[in-house]
Write a protein that holds these residues in place. Structure first.
Motif, mmCIF file in Angstrom:
data_model
loop_
_atom_site.group_PDB
_atom_site.id
_atom_site.type_symbol
_atom_site.label_atom_id
_atom_site.label_comp_id
_atom_site.label_asym_id
_atom_site.label_seq_id
_atom_site.Cartn_x
_atom_site.Cartn_y
_atom_site.Cartn_z
ATOM 1 N N HIS A 42 -44.644 3.558 -46.750
ATOM 2 C CA HIS A 42 -43.262 3.780 -46.328
ATOM 3 C C HIS A 42 -42.311 3.650 -47.522
ATOM 4 O O HIS A 42 -41.383 4.446 -47.678
ATOM 5 C CB HIS A 42 -42.852 2.771 -45.251
ATOM 6 N N GLN A 43 -42.557 2.651 -48.364
ATOM 7 C CA GLN A 43 -41.659 2.405 -49.486
ATOM 8 C C GLN A 43 -41.765 3.482 -50.569
ATOM 9 O O GLN A 43 -40.862 3.614 -51.403
ATOM 10 C CB GLN A 43 -41.955 1.031 -50.096
ATOM 11 N N ALA A 44 -42.843 4.253 -50.536
ATOM 12 C CA ALA A 44 -43.017 5.339 -51.505
ATOM 13 C C ALA A 44 -42.679 6.705 -50.911
ATOM 14 O O ALA A 44 -42.874 7.726 -51.569
ATOM 15 C CB ALA A 44 -44.463 5.343 -52.014
ATOM 16 N N SER A 45 -42.154 6.726 -49.700
ATOM 17 C CA SER A 45 -41.943 7.975 -48.979
ATOM 18 C C SER A 45 -40.535 8.515 -49.193
ATOM 19 O O SER A 45 -39.671 7.863 -49.786
ATOM 20 C CB SER A 45 -42.153 7.747 -47.481
ATOM 21 N N TRP A 46 -40.256 9.687 -48.648
ATOM 22 C CA TRP A 46 -38.927 10.304 -48.713
ATOM 23 C C TRP A 46 -37.879 9.528 -47.924
ATOM 24 O O TRP A 46 -36.692 9.644 -48.161
ATOM 25 C CB TRP A 46 -38.978 11.748 -48.202
ATOM 26 N N TYR A 47 -38.349 8.707 -46.965
ATOM 27 C CA TYR A 47 -37.423 7.955 -46.110
ATOM 28 C C TYR A 47 -37.349 6.483 -46.504
ATOM 29 O O TYR A 47 -36.874 5.646 -45.731
ATOM 30 C CB TYR A 47 -37.843 8.079 -44.637
ATOM 31 N N ALA A 48 -37.776 6.141 -47.727
ATOM 32 C CA ALA A 48 -37.843 4.737 -48.147
ATOM 33 C C ALA A 48 -36.501 4.030 -48.018
ATOM 34 O O ALA A 48 -36.449 2.829 -47.711
ATOM 35 C CB ALA A 48 -38.348 4.646 -49.583
ATOM 36 N N ASP A 49 -35.392 4.764 -48.230
ATOM 37 C CA ASP A 49 -34.078 4.135 -48.154
ATOM 38 C C ASP A 49 -33.686 3.726 -46.746
ATOM 39 O O ASP A 49 -32.735 2.974 -46.548
ATOM 40 C CB ASP A 49 -33.013 5.061 -48.746
ATOM 41 N N LEU A 50 -34.414 4.209 -45.743
ATOM 42 C CA LEU A 50 -34.125 3.845 -44.356
ATOM 43 C C LEU A 50 -34.901 2.608 -43.904
ATOM 44 O O LEU A 50 -34.631 2.065 -42.835
ATOM 45 C CB LEU A 50 -34.456 5.020 -43.422
ATOM 46 N N VAL A 51 -35.866 2.180 -44.716
ATOM 47 C CA VAL A 51 -36.799 1.116 -44.332
ATOM 48 C C VAL A 51 -36.368 -0.216 -44.932
ATOM 49 O O VAL A 51 -36.098 -0.321 -46.135
ATOM 50 C CB VAL A 51 -38.224 1.454 -44.790
ATOM 51 N N GLY A 52 -36.295 -1.231 -44.075
ATOM 52 C CA GLY A 52 -35.977 -2.580 -44.519
ATOM 53 C C GLY A 52 -37.220 -3.329 -44.956
ATOM 54 O O GLY A 52 -38.282 -2.740 -45.179
ATOM 55 N N PRO A 53 -37.131 -4.639 -45.060
ATOM 56 C CA PRO A 53 -38.271 -5.434 -45.525
ATOM 57 C C PRO A 53 -39.386 -5.532 -44.495
ATOM 58 O O PRO A 53 -39.210 -5.194 -43.319
ATOM 59 C CB PRO A 53 -37.650 -6.810 -45.788
ATOM 60 N N PHE A 54 -40.517 -5.992 -44.954
ATOM 61 C CA PHE A 54 -41.684 -6.260 -44.116
ATOM 62 C C PHE A 54 -41.469 -7.607 -43.446
ATOM 63 O O PHE A 54 -41.202 -8.610 -44.101
ATOM 64 C CB PHE A 54 -42.927 -6.294 -45.002
ATOM 65 N N ILE A 55 -41.570 -7.640 -42.129
ATOM 66 C CA ILE A 55 -41.349 -8.877 -41.377
ATOM 67 C C ILE A 55 -42.687 -9.538 -41.100
ATOM 68 O O ILE A 55 -43.611 -8.916 -40.561
ATOM 69 C CB ILE A 55 -40.604 -8.605 -40.069
#
Length: 287
Positions: A42-55
């Motif tokens: 997810h963090q390497a994807s095109w939508y990485a800026d939409l993803v928060g931290p791992f809980i």
């Protein structure tokens, strides 16, 4: 920048960092061997800026390598915070989320247990103790955490309860995050369980309405709205000032699937056509 580009940028701002990765939690219940590699993708994807931290709950930190920025859910209350954060690799502590806080005194203790400079979330219960706990969090540097669902009907607050909590946070200038139950963008009844789920877009719009001074009844109505076209239209009408103000209050929510909300946004036309094509090629959700 052309109008389309400006709108796309505003959309990314509205949803930036909104989706915290709660893959370990129900109903996803991914194993760490599934969830941690998926988070890296997810963090390497095109939508990485939409993803928060791992809980990650404090009870499972020993399974986690030191390469992921983590928001630790402290399950043992304020007394367990220090032990939990000592298990996180240097520079990888994104936030601390404290559950098991039942009254105002415990809320004050929880606030005091969060290290300076660390984002803290204190889960507040539903019921008569909530307003006093919000009072204690206001101005503390910590944010509120609202539980918006679960695996049983009793875990879901009503529209009225949720509206009152949102209005209460906004009135106190208190940021908040949500956890559980927000599987889709729009308020709906889950087909399998028949549970009534809030929609994350409903919450964003309800927060915006509360900031604008809407009545309690109007905020409740926004949370209760089930018509996708209505919700999508209202979302598109948010300008940059409203977006910034809304996201300053509603910080994020935990989702056991990162892809489901993206697919919803694409279906509603709230991500660009190019992005909506790429959703189908994104990393698969752990099964």
């Amino acid at each position: 920048m052309d109008l389309v580009g400006m709108r796309a940028g505003m959309t990314r701002t509205l949803f930036g960092g909104l989706f915290d990765d709660a893959a370990l939690f129900p109903p996803g219940n991914a194993t760490m061997a599934e969830a941690a590699p998926a988070h890296h993708r997810h963090q390497a994807s095109w939508y990485a800026d939409l993803v928060g931290p791992f809980i990650c709950p404090d009870t499972r930190l020993s399974e986690l390598d030191g390469s992921i920025a983590v928001s630790v859910v402290v399950t043992g209350g304020p007394d367990a915070v220090d032990k939990a954060i000592r298990q996180v690799a240097d520079g990888r502590l994104a936030a601390v989320e404290v559950s098991g806080v039942g009254d105002a005194a415990a809320a004050r203790q929880a606030v005091g247990s969060i290290p300076s400079g660390t984002r803290g979330f204190i889960e507040v219960p539903w019921g008569p103790a909530q307003p006093k706990m919000l009072d204690n969090l206001a101005g503390s540097g910590c944010a509120a955490k609202l539980r918006t669902g679960g695996t049983v009907a009793a875990a879901f607050p009503t529209e009225t309860q949720l509206a009152e909590a949102i209005i209460g946070c906004v009135a106190r200038d208190l940021p908040f995050k949500c956890t559980a139950g927000l599987h889709h963008a729009i308020r709906h009844t889950a087909a399998g369980t028949k549970l009534e789920h809030h929609g994350f877009l409903n919450l964003l719009l309800a927060t915006d309405a509360a900031i604008d001074g809407a009545s309690r009844a109007d905020v409740i109505a926004v949370l209760a709205e089930r018509t996708a076209d209505v919700i999508a239209y209202r979302t598109r009408q948010l300008d940059s000032g409203h977006i910034r103000a809304t996201r300053r209050r509603f910080l994020s929510y935990g989702t056991c699937s990162i892809l489901e909300p993206l697919e919803d946004l694409a279906a509603l036309g709230l991500l660009t056509a190019h992005d909506s094509v790429q959703v189908a090629n994104a990393p698969e959700r752990p099964s």
